[in-house]
Enzyme design. Sequence first.
Site, mmCIF file in Angstrom:
data_model
loop_
_atom_site.group_PDB
_atom_site.id
_atom_site.type_symbol
_atom_site.label_atom_id
_atom_site.label_comp_id
_atom_site.label_asym_id
_atom_site.label_seq_id
_atom_site.Cartn_x
_atom_site.Cartn_y
_atom_site.Cartn_z
ATOM 1 C CG HIS A 160 -2.018 -0.921 1.271
ATOM 2 N ND1 HIS A 160 -2.237 -1.807 2.294
ATOM 3 C CD2 HIS A 160 -3.026 -1.103 0.387
ATOM 4 C CE1 HIS A 160 -3.340 -2.509 2.035
ATOM 5 N NE2 HIS A 160 -3.835 -2.104 0.889
ATOM 6 C CB CYS A 247 -3.502 -1.509 8.434
ATOM 7 S SG CYS A 247 -2.347 -2.464 9.382
#
Length: 253
Positions: A160, A247
């Site tokens: 990511h 996250c």
Amino acid sequence: MINAIVREVSPAIGRCELTYQEWVEIDYDLACHQHTEYIRALEGLGCQVTVLPAEPDLPDSVFVEDTALVLDELGIITRPGTESRRPETVSVSKELARHRPLALIQDPATLEGGDILRVGRAIYVGLSRRSNPEGIAQLRALAEPLGYTVHAVQMQDCLHLKSAVSQIAPGALLLNPRWVQPEAFPGLQVIEVDPSDPHAANALQVRSGLIYPACFPLTLARLKEHGIAVTVVDVSEMQKAEGAVTCCSLLIY
Ligand code: CIR
């Protein structure tokens, strides 16, 4: 007051998605313990934490960040790029609807929160394997009328965008230049990770505090040299699932 949404670790976390890392056994009890400490760290920085129950059939569901983007005016429910993760959005939508009106990213778009770095009114989105140009276009159509600018960012070799860069202080980023170019973020101060710590760029800013993994001492020393107050957490088991500190929560200011 900051509200934070987190979710208990799934007992199925051993079946998590893996893209760049090899499978290593995850100690579920230790993962739960570390998650509890992570919640304590959020509370210590002033968050009121809502803990969603574990999802036994959704291995990656502890990584709630990927399911939504919380703007001041709107919650945007993402459409994860990997099919196994799409059902995670259902329960997050219900919880986030208590705080924000919601909009949905829709097929054929894919977008994951881990690819979205918001710095003030600028929203940077990584062109990763999980977030596609249509996802960025749909996000732009939702966010730009609200006064945000949306910038697509090239990145490489990591899951990511926020594996490669995160915000650590007002106007300052922590970044791995091998995975994303500092030039993508004009006007912002960039602190680079220690070259021996490629995974060290993911830090969670909570107001003037910063939650940061214990396992990157050289980069941690750089943060301290810059006068940044750091709350250190051990997230070794989340890291085995290709997760880190941003996250595991959705912060609602
Ligand atoms: C996945 O591959 O989707 C999970 N195993 C890890 C997701 C981590 N999410 C994040 O860093 N935002």
